[in-house]
Design a protein around this motif. Sequence first.
Motif, mmCIF file in Angstrom:
data_model
loop_
_atom_site.group_PDB
_atom_site.id
_atom_site.type_symbol
_atom_site.label_atom_id
_atom_site.label_comp_id
_atom_site.label_asym_id
_atom_site.label_seq_id
_atom_site.Cartn_x
_atom_site.Cartn_y
_atom_site.Cartn_z
ATOM 1 N N GLY A 163 0.755 -1.109 -0.129
ATOM 2 C CA GLY A 163 -0.136 -0.083 -0.087
ATOM 3 C C GLY A 163 0.728 1.282 0.127
ATOM 4 O O GLY A 163 0.564 2.166 -0.849
ATOM 5 N N LEU A 164 1.900 1.511 0.762
ATOM 6 C CA LEU A 164 2.787 2.301 0.960
ATOM 7 C C LEU A 164 3.553 2.796 -0.228
ATOM 8 O O LEU A 164 4.292 3.856 -0.476
ATOM 9 N N ALA A 165 3.604 1.686 -1.106
ATOM 10 C CA ALA A 165 4.748 1.683 -2.249
ATOM 11 C C ALA A 165 4.114 2.581 -3.531
ATOM 12 O O ALA A 165 4.917 2.666 -4.471
ATOM 13 N N SER A 166 2.837 2.686 -3.342
ATOM 14 C CA SER A 166 2.166 3.312 -4.577
ATOM 15 C C SER A 166 2.514 4.830 -4.316
ATOM 16 O O SER A 166 2.946 5.430 -3.432
ATOM 17 N N PRO A 167 2.440 5.548 -5.675
ATOM 18 C CA PRO A 167 2.798 6.920 -5.817
ATOM 19 C C PRO A 167 1.548 7.794 -4.953
ATOM 20 O O PRO A 167 2.245 8.718 -4.296
ATOM 21 N N LEU A 168 0.582 7.244 -4.898
ATOM 22 C CA LEU A 168 -0.539 8.062 -4.181
ATOM 23 C C LEU A 168 -0.176 8.200 -2.450
ATOM 24 O O LEU A 168 -0.311 9.046 -2.097
ATOM 25 N N ALA A 169 0.333 6.997 -2.156
ATOM 26 C CA ALA A 169 0.755 6.781 -0.612
ATOM 27 C C ALA A 169 2.009 7.820 -0.553
ATOM 28 O O ALA A 169 1.966 8.302 0.663
ATOM 29 N N VAL A 170 2.938 7.605 -1.462
ATOM 30 C CA VAL A 170 4.126 8.718 -1.171
ATOM 31 C C VAL A 170 3.839 9.971 -1.215
ATOM 32 O O VAL A 170 4.532 10.737 -0.220
ATOM 33 N N ILE A 171 2.539 10.474 -1.869
ATOM 34 C CA ILE A 171 2.160 11.719 -1.449
ATOM 35 C C ILE A 171 1.880 12.173 -0.194
ATOM 36 O O ILE A 171 2.118 13.052 0.405
ATOM 37 N N GLY A 172 0.846 11.056 0.379
ATOM 38 C CA GLY A 172 0.551 11.132 1.898
ATOM 39 C C GLY A 172 1.746 11.219 2.867
ATOM 40 O O GLY A 172 1.608 12.029 3.600
ATOM 41 N N LEU A 173 2.752 10.454 2.648
ATOM 42 C CA LEU A 173 3.791 10.386 3.425
ATOM 43 C C LEU A 173 4.545 11.738 3.283
ATOM 44 O O LEU A 173 4.927 12.082 4.462
ATOM 45 N N ALA A 174 4.836 12.099 2.105
ATOM 46 C CA ALA A 174 5.279 13.432 2.111
ATOM 47 C C ALA A 174 4.456 14.662 2.866
ATOM 48 O O ALA A 174 4.958 15.734 3.460
ATOM 49 N N LEU A 175 3.216 14.558 2.786
ATOM 50 C CA LEU A 175 2.365 15.628 3.281
ATOM 51 C C LEU A 175 2.537 15.547 5.006
ATOM 52 O O LEU A 175 2.145 16.334 5.557
ATOM 53 N N LEU A 176 2.952 14.261 5.451
ATOM 54 C CA LEU A 176 3.338 14.344 6.844
ATOM 55 C C LEU A 176 4.363 15.147 7.148
ATOM 56 O O LEU A 176 4.400 15.858 8.307
ATOM 57 N N VAL A 177 5.250 15.090 6.291
ATOM 58 C CA VAL A 177 6.641 16.000 6.482
ATOM 59 C C VAL A 177 6.239 17.691 6.452
ATOM 60 O O VAL A 177 6.745 18.250 7.220
ATOM 61 N N LEU A 178 5.216 17.670 5.575
ATOM 62 C CA LEU A 178 4.749 19.244 5.329
ATOM 63 C C LEU A 178 4.150 19.528 6.594
ATOM 64 O O LEU A 178 4.126 20.915 7.053
ATOM 65 N N ALA A 179 3.165 18.728 7.115
ATOM 66 C CA ALA A 179 2.293 19.008 8.324
ATOM 67 C C ALA A 179 3.424 19.304 9.439
ATOM 68 O O ALA A 179 3.282 20.260 10.325
ATOM 69 N N TRP A 180 4.599 18.501 9.466
ATOM 70 C CA TRP A 180 5.702 18.816 10.752
ATOM 71 C C TRP A 180 6.259 20.138 10.152
ATOM 72 O O TRP A 180 6.535 20.973 11.233
ATOM 73 N N VAL A 181 6.758 20.542 8.847
ATOM 74 C CA VAL A 181 7.277 21.706 8.539
ATOM 75 C C VAL A 181 6.323 22.959 8.993
ATOM 76 O O VAL A 181 6.925 23.989 9.520
ATOM 77 N N GLU A 182 5.013 22.846 8.692
ATOM 78 C CA GLU A 182 4.372 23.848 8.878
ATOM 79 C C GLU A 182 3.648 23.726 10.454
ATOM 80 O O GLU A 182 2.583 24.793 10.669
ATOM 81 N N ARG A 183 3.951 22.898 11.196
ATOM 82 C CA ARG A 183 3.271 22.767 12.682
ATOM 83 C C ARG A 183 1.866 22.874 12.581
ATOM 84 O O ARG A 183 1.161 23.468 13.168
ATOM 85 N N HIS A 184 1.361 22.161 11.406
ATOM 86 C CA HIS A 184 -0.045 22.285 11.012
ATOM 87 C C HIS A 184 -0.848 20.883 11.556
ATOM 88 O O HIS A 184 -0.949 19.713 11.001
ATOM 89 N N TRP A 185 -1.623 21.104 12.530
ATOM 90 C CA TRP A 185 -2.174 19.628 12.988
ATOM 91 C C TRP A 185 -3.408 19.526 12.224
ATOM 92 O O TRP A 185 -3.589 18.219 12.241
ATOM 93 N N ALA A 186 -4.031 20.289 11.716
ATOM 94 C CA ALA A 186 -5.254 19.944 10.682
ATOM 95 C C ALA A 186 -4.809 19.115 9.485
ATOM 96 O O ALA A 186 -5.255 18.323 9.180
ATOM 97 N N LEU A 187 -3.490 19.572 9.110
ATOM 98 C CA LEU A 187 -3.108 18.932 7.919
ATOM 99 C C LEU A 187 -2.567 17.606 8.234
ATOM 100 O O LEU A 187 -2.532 16.687 7.471
#
Length: 243
Positions: A163-187
């Motif tokens: 499941g995580l090897a798919s490109p769409l899951a990769v987008i979600g994993l990177a969004l977790l990093v963006l949430a950390w960068v922006e300190r964004h709990w909603a994201l």
Amino acid sequence: MTHESAPQADNPRELLAAVRDLTRRVRVAQRGTWFPLLVFATITLVAIPVYRYAPYLDLFDTCRSRPGHTVCMAPNPTELVYWTVALVLAYAAIAGFYVRQSRRRGVGTPIRPYVVVGVALAVLMAAVSIWLTFHPLIPVPADPFSTDPVEIEVGPTAWLVNGLASPLAVIGLALLVLAWVERHWALLAYSLAYLAIVVIMGNQVIHSTSRWFFLPYLLVPAAVLLLGAAVFALFRPTAEVQA
């Protein structure tokens, strides 16, 4: 960005509270969450004609043919190339957006970790997809042309990795990093929900003879990304940071 004199703090506690408040406002001003979601939704929708019309290149010799029928046990390498290139270009566009926003608002954004991790995940996704072609975690049927239903038991590890090897899951994993960068709990909450959706969908098998069988795999994540972009754009900060 407007400039005002900072209020005088009467004691260290008030000064600390003022610094925390300013930090919070800076983080809010840095956010541009809606743009990455919109970019990812766009490349997901553009993938539809690639999946439908791109010729299958049997680079890994996984296709087996019989008169009037061909079965390939690996994803189309053309799709893999598309996603790798599209994701790298997407992160380049996102980096440019955040740099421009930082210059306009006068507030720097530490976007580099997100872009670096995103590009690294895109390359890793391609490598893992190729590895899984030769070392499948989910057993493949001995007879690819058999129409008899086969019960295949898949362990949680294989289910999660596929499941995580798919490109769409990769987008979600990177969004977790963006949430950390922006300190964004909603994201963060949104990214976890999005990841759950794409991992579950990525492990579903659709039995169909239609050449459009893949549409749910792309349209559902694209709709979730577009909805997220609209919501985050609606609630994005309109006022600049005052200091």
